[in-house]
Design an enzyme around this catalytic site. Structure first.
Site, PDB file in Angstrom:
ATOM      1  N   ASP A 103       0.820  -1.206   0.000  1.00 25.62           N
ATOM      2  CA  ASP A 103       0.000   0.000   0.000  1.00 25.62           C
ATOM      3  C   ASP A 103       0.858   1.263   0.000  1.00 25.62           C
ATOM      4  OD1 ASP A 103      -2.361   1.460   0.065  1.00 25.62           O
ATOM      5  OD2 ASP A 103      -2.482   1.432   2.254  1.00 25.62           O
ATOM      6  N   GLY A 104       0.395   2.270  -0.739  1.00 28.72           N
ATOM      7  CA  GLY A 104       1.024   3.584  -0.663  1.00 28.72           C
ATOM      8  C   GLY A 104       1.768   4.042  -1.899  1.00 28.72           C
ATOM      9  N   ASN A 105       1.630   3.340  -3.017  1.00 30.28           N
ATOM     10  CA  ASN A 105       2.337   3.767  -4.223  1.00 30.28           C
ATOM     11  C   ASN A 105       1.939   5.179  -4.653  1.00 30.28           C
ATOM     12  OD1 ASN A 105       3.604   1.292  -4.394  1.00 30.28           O
ATOM     13  ND2 ASN A 105       2.226   0.476  -5.946  1.00 30.28           N
ATOM     14  N   TRP A 157       3.104   7.844  -2.218  1.00 29.19           N
ATOM     15  CA  TRP A 157       4.555   8.017  -2.359  1.00 29.19           C
ATOM     16  C   TRP A 157       4.854   8.975  -3.512  1.00 29.19           C
ATOM     17  CZ3 TRP A 157       8.045   7.317  -6.273  1.00 29.19           C
ATOM     18  CH2 TRP A 157       9.406   7.275  -5.933  1.00 29.19           C
ATOM     19  N   HIS A 179       3.675   3.483  -8.873  1.00 31.64           N
ATOM     20  CA  HIS A 179       3.434   2.071  -9.188  1.00 31.64           C
ATOM     21  C   HIS A 179       4.688   1.427  -9.789  1.00 31.64           C
ATOM     22  CE1 HIS A 179      -0.665   2.455  -8.026  1.00 31.64           C
ATOM     23  NE2 HIS A 179      -0.996   3.261  -9.007  1.00 31.64           N
ATOM     24  N   SER A 238      -7.093  -5.388  -5.975  1.00 25.10           N
ATOM     25  CA  SER A 238      -8.301  -5.873  -5.321  1.00 25.10           C
ATOM     26  C   SER A 238      -9.516  -5.668  -6.213  1.00 25.10           C
ATOM     27  CB  SER A 238      -8.513  -5.133  -3.992  1.00 25.10           C
ATOM     28  OG  SER A 238      -8.948  -3.806  -4.223  1.00 25.10           O
ATOM     29  N   GLU A 292     -11.975  -4.051  -5.410  1.00 28.37           N
ATOM     30  CA  GLU A 292     -12.380  -2.660  -5.218  1.00 28.37           C
ATOM     31  C   GLU A 292     -11.556  -1.692  -6.055  1.00 28.37           C
ATOM     32  OE1 GLU A 292     -13.600  -5.104  -1.780  1.00 28.37           O
ATOM     33  OE2 GLU A 292     -11.616  -4.708  -2.639  1.00 28.37           O
ATOM     34  N   ARG A 296     -11.057   2.840  -9.346  1.00 30.68           N
ATOM     35  CA  ARG A 296     -10.064   3.887  -9.588  1.00 30.68           C
ATOM     36  C   ARG A 296     -10.231   4.458 -10.996  1.00 30.68           C
ATOM     37  NH1 ARG A 296      -4.325   2.178  -6.724  1.00 30.68           N
ATOM     38  NH2 ARG A 296      -5.214   1.699  -4.668  1.00 30.68           N
ATOM     39  N   LEU A 316      10.375 -21.004  -3.537  1.00 25.40           N
ATOM     40  CA  LEU A 316       9.359 -20.083  -3.040  1.00 25.40           C
ATOM     41  C   LEU A 316       8.115 -20.134  -3.924  1.00 25.40           C
ATOM     42  CD1 LEU A 316       8.600 -17.568  -1.187  1.00 25.40           C
ATOM     43  CD2 LEU A 316       9.486 -16.179  -3.079  1.00 25.40           C
ATOM     44  N   ARG A 318      -5.401  -2.042   8.711  1.00 26.23           N
ATOM     45  CA  ARG A 318      -6.563  -2.878   8.422  1.00 26.23           C
ATOM     46  C   ARG A 318      -6.190  -3.880   7.332  1.00 26.23           C
ATOM     47  NH1 ARG A 318      -7.753   2.351   6.731  1.00 26.23           N
ATOM     48  NH2 ARG A 318      -7.699   2.634   4.468  1.00 26.23           N
ATOM     49  N   LEU A 319      -7.008  -4.919   7.197  1.00 23.84           N
ATOM     50  CA  LEU A 319      -6.741  -5.958   6.198  1.00 23.84           C
ATOM     51  C   LEU A 319      -7.280  -5.613   4.818  1.00 23.84           C
ATOM     52  CD1 LEU A 319      -7.359  -9.237   8.229  1.00 23.84           C
ATOM     53  CD2 LEU A 319      -5.174  -8.292   7.475  1.00 23.84           C
TER      54      LEU A 319
END
Length: 259
Positions: free
Chosen positions: A29-31, A34, A46, A74, A76, A80, A140, A203-204
């Protein structure tokens, strides 16, 4: 890119020591904030966020994690602006087309979770290509949550079980936690031990809500493009200091009680 690039910085703690998590989820979160804080267009945030993702995958490999789940887009996020959505989809395509060979070379298995039926054919094909190209990898597992929402995932699992009951293939009394979890997008993967969220939000946001029932949560005040190997190691170090009881009693308390 993932297996051969040198570390970004010296590891501040032994993040891969005993007690380290097997599965870490990350809410990137926060691109946009930033970029805005620097007077740059959101797309630049991004782009820098994609660099942070690469660094995070490298660190996850070094720290010996088995699973890394990243919240990339997401359900949601479709609200955007159209140009930002186009930029995000473009970066997804760029990442898969340019980084897939490096992921495979680093033995990283890619797994995509989230709804695909309402994605464009070219995006669906690209996601399938990433999974197919790395299906034999055994290092991984990078789980990318794209067009994902936990509530939607849970509702879909409930519908699937209801349909099996209606068809007579499943006794309702047989439905338990394990059976339900096996209908989720993450079936076969362990629940995340740790979930990290950047940007200071706590929050999630509809991310792995079933799977996070007993996850440890670490919220960092930095924006995602500033997340690096040191920040990852610090989050793992904080995790290592916590005592996970899963609703039970801590060992020390049991010892004091003589049980």
């Amino acid at each position: 890119m993932f297996s051969k690039k040198p570390p970004l910085a010296a590891e501040p703690a032994d993040a891969a020591s005993a007690g380290a998590p097997v599965h870490v989820g990350v809410i990137m979160d926060g691109n946009g904030r930033w970029a805005q804080s620097r007077g740059l267009p959101r797309i630049e945030g991004h782009r820098r966020g994609l660099d942070a993702l690469r660094a995070t995958v490298r660190a996850a490999i070094e720290f010996g994690l088995r699973y890394l789940t990243v919240y990339s887009f997401s359900v949601e996020n479709w609200s955007r602006p159209a140009n930002e959505i186009s930029d995000l989809l473009g970066l997804l395509k760029f990442f898969i087309r340019n980084d897939l060979a490096d992921l495979r070379e680093a033995n990283v298995k890619v797994r995509i979770i989230g709804r695909r039926d309402d994605l464009s054919p070219d995006v669906r094909a690209l996601l399938a290509e990433a999974e197919q190209a790395t299906r034999e990898c055994s290092g991984l597992t990078l789980i990318v949550a794209f067009n994902y929402g936990a509530r939607q995932e849970i509702a879909a699992a409930a519908r699937a079980l209801a349909e099996e009951v209606r068809a007579g293939r499943l006794d309702p009394q047989a439905i338990d936690d394990a059976l339900f979890a096996n209908r989720l997008d993450t079936a076969g993967a362990p629940d995340p031990d740790l979930i990290i969220r950047t940007s200071g939000e706590q929050r999630l946001s509809n991310f792995l809500m079933w799977q996070a029932a007993y996850s440890e949560l670490v919220f960092l005040p930095i924006f995602w493009p500033d997340f690096d190997r040191n920040a990852f190691a610090a989050a793992l170090d904080e995790y290592s200091q916590r005592e996970r009881r899963f609703g039970g009693v801590a060992p020390a308390a049991r010892a004091r009680a003589g049980t």
